[in-house]
Design a protein around this motif. Sequence first.
Motif, short mmCIF file in Angstrom:
data_model
loop_
_atom_site.label_atom_id
_atom_site.label_comp_id
_atom_site.label_asym_id
_atom_site.label_seq_id
_atom_site.Cartn_x
_atom_site.Cartn_y
_atom_site.Cartn_z
N LYS A 114 -36.85 -24.73 -12.34
CA LYS A 114 -35.47 -25.16 -12.54
C LYS A 114 -35.09 -24.79 -13.96
CE LYS A 114 -32.57 -29.28 -12.53
NZ LYS A 114 -32.59 -30.74 -12.37
N ILE A 115 -34.16 -23.84 -14.11
CA ILE A 115 -33.73 -23.36 -15.42
C ILE A 115 -32.41 -24.01 -15.78
CG2 ILE A 115 -33.05 -21.34 -16.77
CD1 ILE A 115 -34.88 -19.70 -14.95
N THR A 116 -32.32 -24.53 -17.00
CA THR A 116 -31.11 -25.16 -17.50
C THR A 116 -30.60 -24.35 -18.68
OG1 THR A 116 -31.95 -27.32 -16.87
CG2 THR A 116 -30.15 -27.29 -18.45
N ILE A 117 -29.32 -24.00 -18.67
CA ILE A 117 -28.68 -23.32 -19.79
C ILE A 117 -27.58 -24.25 -20.29
CG2 ILE A 117 -27.37 -21.32 -20.54
CD1 ILE A 117 -28.78 -19.73 -18.35
N GLY B 138 -19.69 -15.02 -26.47
CA GLY B 138 -19.42 -15.51 -27.82
C GLY B 138 -19.75 -16.97 -28.06
N THR B 139 -20.31 -17.68 -27.11
CA THR B 139 -20.66 -19.10 -27.26
C THR B 139 -22.17 -19.23 -27.29
OG1 THR B 139 -18.67 -19.73 -26.05
CG2 THR B 139 -20.36 -21.41 -26.30
N TRP B 140 -22.69 -20.00 -28.27
CA TRP B 140 -24.14 -20.17 -28.40
C TRP B 140 -24.69 -21.00 -27.25
CZ3 TRP B 140 -27.09 -17.35 -31.30
CH2 TRP B 140 -26.54 -16.72 -32.42
N MET B 141 -25.82 -20.55 -26.71
CA MET B 141 -26.48 -21.19 -25.58
C MET B 141 -27.95 -21.43 -25.89
SD MET B 141 -24.20 -21.35 -23.19
CE MET B 141 -22.59 -20.66 -22.90
N GLU B 142 -28.53 -22.39 -25.16
CA GLU B 142 -29.95 -22.71 -25.26
C GLU B 142 -30.48 -22.86 -23.83
OE1 GLU B 142 -32.76 -26.10 -27.34
OE2 GLU B 142 -30.63 -26.49 -27.08
N ALA B 143 -31.66 -22.32 -23.57
CA ALA B 143 -32.24 -22.39 -22.23
C ALA B 143 -33.56 -23.14 -22.26
CB ALA B 143 -32.46 -20.99 -21.68
N SER B 144 -33.86 -23.83 -21.17
CA SER B 144 -35.15 -24.48 -20.98
C SER B 144 -35.43 -24.49 -19.48
CB SER B 144 -35.15 -25.90 -21.55
OG SER B 144 -34.17 -26.69 -20.92
N ALA B 145 -36.68 -24.77 -19.12
CA ALA B 145 -37.04 -24.75 -17.71
C ALA B 145 -38.04 -25.85 -17.41
CB ALA B 145 -37.61 -23.39 -17.32
N TYR B 146 -37.97 -26.36 -16.20
CA TYR B 146 -38.88 -27.39 -15.71
C TYR B 146 -39.56 -26.87 -14.45
CZ TYR B 146 -36.24 -30.50 -18.76
OH TYR B 146 -35.64 -31.08 -19.85
#
Length: 92
Positions: free
Chosen positions: A72-75, A56-64
Motif C-alpha cells: 500500500k503506497i501513500t503519496i 510543482g508541488t512537493w510530495m512525500e511517499a511511503s509504503a506499508y
Amino acid sequence: MADFQKPKDPNWICTFSLKRNADKKAGDNRPDLVLVDSDKKNKEGKPYRKNFTIDGTWMEASAYIQDNKDLKITIKKTGSAPAKPADEPLDF
C-alpha cells in the motif's frame, strides 16, 4: 537522480525510490518503506528524506506491507507553495 532520463511515455507522472525503514520496530505504526535519504542532514545529524515534486508541488511517499503481502503506497503533499525552480533548468 541527476542522470535520470524522463520516460517518453506521455502518461508518465513521476518516479521515486523507496527503501526499508530502519526506524521501524515490530508493532509500531511507522511505514515499512520510506523515501531514500538525501545528502542534507537535520540538526540531529540524520539525513532528510528525498522528496519529489508533481506539477510543482512537493510530495512525500511511503509504503506499508499488508497482511496479504500487498504493498500500500501513500503519496502525501508536504507543501502548499509551488516548488522553487532549480538554478539551472534540466534539459529533458
